[in-house]
Design an enzyme around this catalytic site. Sequence first.
Site, PDB file in Angstrom:
ATOM      1  N   THR A  99       0.846  -1.177   0.000  1.00 19.54           N
ATOM      2  CA  THR A  99       0.000   0.000   0.000  1.00 19.54           C
ATOM      3  C   THR A  99       0.886   1.233   0.000  1.00 19.54           C
ATOM      4  OG1 THR A  99      -1.517  -1.287   1.408  1.00 19.54           O
ATOM      5  CG2 THR A  99      -1.976   1.061   1.230  1.00 19.54           C
ATOM      6  N   GLY A 142       1.694  -1.995   4.326  1.00 21.52           N
ATOM      7  CA  GLY A 142       2.266  -3.330   4.466  1.00 21.52           C
ATOM      8  C   GLY A 142       1.289  -4.402   4.874  1.00 21.52           C
ATOM      9  N   GLY A 143       0.089  -4.438   4.281  1.00 15.48           N
ATOM     10  CA  GLY A 143      -0.827  -5.538   4.519  1.00 15.48           C
ATOM     11  C   GLY A 143      -1.145  -5.735   5.990  1.00 15.48           C
TER      12      GLY A 143
END
Length: 489
Positions: free
Chosen positions: A306, A387-388
């Site tokens: 992201t 970062g998920g």
Amino acid sequence: MDRHPTPPAGVLGERAMVATGHPLAAQAAADVLREGGSAVDAAVAADAVLGVVEPMATSIGGDLLAMVVPPDGAPLSYNGTGRAPAALDPAQIEALPGRRIPERHPLSVTVPGAVRGWHDLHRRFGRLPWARLLEAAIGAAEQGFPVAPVAAREWRLFEPVLQRDPVCASLFRAGRVPRAGEVFCNPELAATLRSIAQDGPEAYYRGTPARAAAQAVQALGGVLAAEDFAVHSGHFCAPVLARFRGLTVLECPPNTHGVAVLHALQALEDRPLDPEAPDSHVAMVHAMREALQHARKTVADPAGNTVCTVVVDADGLAISLMSSVFKRFGSGIAVPGCGFVLQNRGFGFAAPGELNGAAPSRRPYHTVVPGAALKDGRFHAALGVVGGAMQPQGQVQLFVRTAAWGQPLQAAIDAPRWRLESDTALAAEEGVPEAVRAALRQAGYAEPAGMGELGGRSDFGGAQMVMRLPDGRLAGGTDPRKDGQALAV
């Protein structure tokens, strides 16, 4: 890891502040603010640039979410996430391994929401003309930009994704990916952005990009249709919230996993959190694990990538805007002639029939979580940690460090982090004290190995954050783990 030269308190400013993932994006946002644009104008301009300079993380083929805090009035979250195609047949999913859509598969493509999101935010909070916001992104795509070091590393690491699709391989130079400092141009994307600047989001959702995307996906066996683009919409809504150490923490409601931040902070609210005590760190990890379990009951792997931009303008309007194509380079399916890849958010669906099961026109579980905090009812901070699955974990660690431990902003961002890779596997970044590391291992959290695409190379995220200090000044912090920059305006 090279540490950022920014002072521990962060970049300080009197009027306005930008923190974002690339210097060109920061400059674009600052220029917009100097011309009288709002924080939302600046954030859109920065995000458009990020879609050019970080194509593995975001683009107009991805989704957008935002948290907006007006200087007076109620905070608002914006959900710009796209839906599954209307023609998605659950029977197709039933026939796949594990009754799940694979992470990079034609059926994983959902409708991109970023362009509509930019326009919806601008229509409500913008000041400058719409076309002005895309100028820097068009220029970077057309004239080229030097690839930044972290972006170059990820480009190389995920080169195998590019090789799966000839259009994607050609567009992003599989076999000769750009090195750090090398200039990369994307004239196809420049042309697409120019049409959006001239004719608005309809140029995207009812124009060539929608038709070309549908044709590309269908040629590979997917069911995305141009009509899916035409009917897409985002929406504003009230954020969900929780109290933590004198702050009101704001997160976007589901379909995102921002609720995981709130669950963890609520579990930690009444605990004596001592930064020097290893058991405090263990308590943080326990709280985070339980919060993620709650949030991902129907999702097996919420990892992703992201970008984040945080802006506060001179009037006090604040925004955290985050966009993403999910996995690096998304689905790996590029749109011919248009210069971007399509996201693969459909991988976030569970098996058909479950609460988050794959179904026509449904939004999947989403990892993007822009956040903010109020203090005494007024803006205190806006942030995002890319970062998920690191996103809620990073936010919790930042809130604990700044609100419970009183650490200065940039020092809190720079501090070593931990990351849960599963309920029992936890990665600890270099610099985590040995006593804390030993306590975490003794508590049953093993070192992760060979998990997912990163193969144990855990991504500890990239934070962008702007905070209002007690004296009224703004502090901006940007993560040394990424290529970002904070600028006072």
